[in-house]
Write an enzyme that holds these catalytic residues in place. Structure first.
Site, short mmCIF file in Angstrom:
data_model
loop_
_atom_site.label_atom_id
_atom_site.label_comp_id
_atom_site.label_asym_id
_atom_site.label_seq_id
_atom_site.Cartn_x
_atom_site.Cartn_y
_atom_site.Cartn_z
N HIS A 100 0.86 -1.19 0.00
CA HIS A 100 0.00 0.00 0.00
C HIS A 100 0.89 1.24 0.00
O HIS A 100 1.93 1.27 0.66
CB HIS A 100 -0.91 -0.03 1.22
CG HIS A 100 -2.02 0.99 1.11
ND1 HIS A 100 -1.81 2.32 1.34
CD2 HIS A 100 -3.32 0.86 0.76
CE1 HIS A 100 -2.94 2.97 1.14
NE2 HIS A 100 -3.88 2.11 0.79
N GLU A 102 0.62 3.95 1.47
CA GLU A 102 0.88 4.52 2.80
C GLU A 102 2.06 3.82 3.47
O GLU A 102 2.85 4.44 4.17
CB GLU A 102 -0.40 4.44 3.65
CG GLU A 102 -1.42 5.48 3.21
CD GLU A 102 -2.87 5.12 3.49
OE1 GLU A 102 -3.13 4.21 4.29
OE2 GLU A 102 -3.74 5.78 2.88
N GLU A 172 -3.93 1.66 -7.29
CA GLU A 172 -4.38 2.78 -6.48
C GLU A 172 -3.52 4.02 -6.76
O GLU A 172 -2.45 4.18 -6.14
CB GLU A 172 -4.28 2.44 -4.99
CG GLU A 172 -5.12 1.25 -4.58
CD GLU A 172 -5.43 1.27 -3.09
OE1 GLU A 172 -6.62 1.25 -2.77
OE2 GLU A 172 -4.51 1.34 -2.27
N SER A 218 -10.60 6.71 -3.49
CA SER A 218 -11.85 7.47 -3.41
C SER A 218 -13.02 6.80 -4.12
O SER A 218 -13.86 7.46 -4.71
CB SER A 218 -11.66 8.90 -3.94
OG SER A 218 -10.72 9.59 -3.13
#
Ligand code: PGA
Length: 256
Positions: A100, A102, A172, A218
């Site tokens: 991910h 993050e 993503e 989103s």
């Protein structure tokens, strides 16, 4: 064979015990009214501290699978603060989110470390959800496809064809995560098509046709139908909109 769609909720660092119970109870109630035959595969990824409880609440609901948000690839030992695959197995965890943005950006996880995790996860018989995505800067420089090819090639290094087919990829774009600004569905479809071409190049067209590739960034009840209508998009990895049972159930419906 058609690829089974997935709606996956990434709860990130949200929900204590009470909130996790409320959310999963709400999701279970919502899906109890749906036609189970046509439902996508539903995945929830709570924090480690809520895994036990969520597992206990969903254990009789075969339509919901459990994911962990991270794992350490080492079997055991002196890795303070880390969680092993063996520990995840205790809770019947089926999927593990890796790579991910993050974790790549805030915790400096490298492509090599992500690859080590993918290999360890597959070796234990679990399935990695391998995330990839470009920054806004990379998109503006026109290097998105190249960057994704690099991330995917490194993530799949040393993974056999039979294991690769089981993997899930989540595209993503970093600029779309948590910003409310979802990537245009047509463009997300194009980009995911490019990722599929990378898999075809690394393995074969047959493998590329089997692997499920999700879009994340989103995703909302108002965007999911158009996203799911795209031929390359096999589902969604959802953060914000997975934290309320109502909107998560709407997302599940949007994938039916
Ligand atoms: P978001 O997060 O839906 O809140 O944009 C998606 C993700 O990071 O997986």
């Amino acid at each position: 064979m058609a690829r089974k769609p997935i709606i996956a909720g990434n709860w990130k660092m949200n929900n204590n015990k009470a909130a996790a119970k409320e959310l999963i109870d709400g999701i279970m109630y919502g899906i109890s009214k749906l036609d189970k035959e046509n439902m996508p595969e539903v995945i929830v990824a709570p924090t480690y501290t809520a895994l036990w409880q969520v597992w206990d609440l969903i254990k009789n609901e075969p339509k919901i699978s459990l994911a962990a948000q991270n794992v350490n690839p080492n079997p055991s030992g002196a890795y303070t603060g880390e969680i092993s695959l063996e520990m995840l197995e205790d809770f019947n965890v089926k999927y593990v989110i890796i790579g991910h943005s993050e974790r790549r950006q805030m915790f400096f996880e490298s492509d090599e470390f992500i690859n080590q995790k993918a290999i360890a996860i597959l070796k234990k018989g679990l399935i990695p959800i391998i995330c990839c995505g470009e920054t806004l800067e990379q998109r503006e420089q026109g290097v998105t496809d190249k960057h994704l090819e690099n991330q995917i090639t490194k993530a799949f290094k040393g993974i056999t064809t039979s294991d690769a087919e089981k993997c899930v990829i989540a595209y993503e774009p970093i600029w779309a995560i948590g910003t409310g600004k979802s990537c245009d569905a047509i463009e997300a479809n194009r980009t995911i098509g490019e990722i599929r071409k990378v898999i075809a190049k690394l393995y074969s067209q047959d493998t590329a046709d089997k692997i499920r590739i999700l879009y994340g960034g989103s995703v909302k009840p108002s965007t999911i139908v158009e996203q799911m209508a795209q031929s390359e998009i096999d589902g969604g990895l959802i953060g914000g909109a997975s934290l309320k049972a109502d909107s998560f159930v709407e997302l599940i419906k949007g994938a039916m």
